[in-house]
Design a protein around this motif. Sequence first.
Motif, PDB file in Angstrom:
ATOM      1  N   HIS A  64      -2.323  -9.688  -8.233  1.00 42.09           N
ATOM      2  CA  HIS A  64      -0.885  -9.488  -8.032  1.00 42.09           C
ATOM      3  C   HIS A  64      -0.417  -8.173  -8.661  1.00 42.09           C
ATOM      4  N   LEU A  65      -1.018  -7.799  -9.766  1.00 36.95           N
ATOM      5  CA  LEU A  65      -0.667  -6.521 -10.387  1.00 36.95           C
ATOM      6  C   LEU A  65      -1.038  -5.355  -9.469  1.00 36.95           C
ATOM      7  N   LEU A  66      -2.105  -5.526  -8.711  1.00 37.00           N
ATOM      8  CA  LEU A  66      -2.513  -4.504  -7.739  1.00 37.00           C
ATOM      9  C   LEU A  66      -1.475  -4.334  -6.631  1.00 37.00           C
ATOM     10  N   HIS A  67      -0.674  -5.369  -6.392  1.00 35.27           N
ATOM     11  CA  HIS A  67       0.383  -5.274  -5.389  1.00 35.27           C
ATOM     12  C   HIS A  67       1.409  -4.211  -5.758  1.00 35.27           C
ATOM     13  N   LEU A  68       1.591  -3.946  -7.061  1.00 41.87           N
ATOM     14  CA  LEU A  68       2.611  -2.993  -7.498  1.00 41.87           C
ATOM     15  C   LEU A  68       2.373  -1.584  -6.934  1.00 41.87           C
ATOM     16  N   PRO A  69       1.232  -0.949  -7.168  1.00 41.38           N
ATOM     17  CA  PRO A  69       1.062   0.398  -6.608  1.00 41.38           C
ATOM     18  C   PRO A  69       1.033   0.412  -5.078  1.00 41.38           C
ATOM     19  N   ILE A  70       0.527  -0.672  -4.481  1.00 42.46           N
ATOM     20  CA  ILE A  70       0.532  -0.749  -3.019  1.00 42.46           C
ATOM     21  C   ILE A  70       1.964  -0.850  -2.511  1.00 42.46           C
ATOM     22  N   GLY A  71       2.789  -1.665  -3.177  1.00 44.72           N
ATOM     23  CA  GLY A  71       4.208  -1.784  -2.814  1.00 44.72           C
ATOM     24  C   GLY A  71       4.951  -0.472  -2.984  1.00 44.72           C
ATOM     25  N   VAL A  72       4.662   0.251  -4.070  1.00 42.74           N
ATOM     26  CA  VAL A  72       5.287   1.562  -4.281  1.00 42.74           C
ATOM     27  C   VAL A  72       4.873   2.519  -3.168  1.00 42.74           C
ATOM     28  N   ALA A  73       3.608   2.497  -2.795  1.00 43.37           N
ATOM     29  CA  ALA A  73       3.129   3.391  -1.727  1.00 43.37           C
ATOM     30  C   ALA A  73       3.846   3.104  -0.410  1.00 43.37           C
ATOM     31  N   PHE A  74       3.962   1.830  -0.044  1.00 47.39           N
ATOM     32  CA  PHE A  74       4.684   1.487   1.186  1.00 47.39           C
ATOM     33  C   PHE A  74       6.161   1.857   1.075  1.00 47.39           C
ATOM     34  N   GLY A  75       6.752   1.600  -0.084  1.00 48.10           N
ATOM     35  CA  GLY A  75       8.154   1.952  -0.291  1.00 48.10           C
ATOM     36  C   GLY A  75       8.386   3.442  -0.123  1.00 48.10           C
ATOM     37  N   PHE A  76       7.485   4.239  -0.671  1.00 48.92           N
ATOM     38  CA  PHE A  76       7.669   5.677  -0.549  1.00 48.92           C
ATOM     39  C   PHE A  76       7.355   6.204   0.842  1.00 48.92           C
ATOM     40  N   LEU A  77       6.548   5.492   1.600  1.00 51.29           N
ATOM     41  CA  LEU A  77       6.398   5.851   3.016  1.00 51.29           C
ATOM     42  C   LEU A  77       7.739   5.684   3.731  1.00 51.29           C
ATOM     43  N   PHE A  78       8.415   4.564   3.449  1.00 55.63           N
ATOM     44  CA  PHE A  78       9.729   4.333   4.041  1.00 55.63           C
ATOM     45  C   PHE A  78      10.737   5.366   3.538  1.00 55.63           C
TER      46      PHE A  78
END
Length: 168
Positions: A64-78
Motif C-alpha cells: 500500500h505504501l508503494l501506491h503513494l508514488p504511483i498515485g503521485v505519478a498518475f496525479g501529475f500526469l493529470f
Amino acid sequence: MVILAGSAEVARWFLPFVLPLCFAAAYTDLSSMRIPNWINDSLGAVYVILGLFIMPTWADYGWHLLHLPIGVAFGFLFFTAGVMGAGDAKFIGAAAPLVVLADLPALVIIYTANLLAAFATHRLVKYTPLRKLAPDWQSWSVGNKFPMGFSLGGTLAIYLILVACFGR
C-alpha cells in the motif's frame, strides 16, 4: 450488497483521522481553489504512521505504501495534461495508500458519481441565491475551473465509509 476487498477494521481505524482531512481538502479548495500541502502531507503521514500498527502484515503495509508514488505519478500526469491542479495531484498520491487495488473499479464508480454530484451542486449554488452563504469563496469566480478537492475529498471519505461498512 456490495462487498469491498478492503478490510472493514482497517478502514474504521483510518476514518477518524482521514475524514477531517477530506473535509479540509474540500473546504479549502472551494474557498481558495487550492489544497494546502499540510493536508496532503498529513494524509500521507496518517497512512505511514497508523498503517504501521493496523495493517494486517508488513507485506500489505509495503504494498500500500508503494501506491503513494504511483498515485503521485498518475496525479501529475493529470496535472501536466491540465485536468487538475497540483494540490489535487498530490491529494491523489497521498490518498492512494488508503485504497485497496482490488477496489479500484468501485473507486472509479464512486469518483464518477461523486464528481458529477459535486459539479452539479457547485454550479447550482454558484448561480443561485445560495451563493450568499459563502460569498467570498474563490471558486465562484474562476471561470470554468472546478475545485476538484471537493470531489476528491468526498470520494475518499465515501470509499472509506463503504469499506468500513461493507468491507471484508
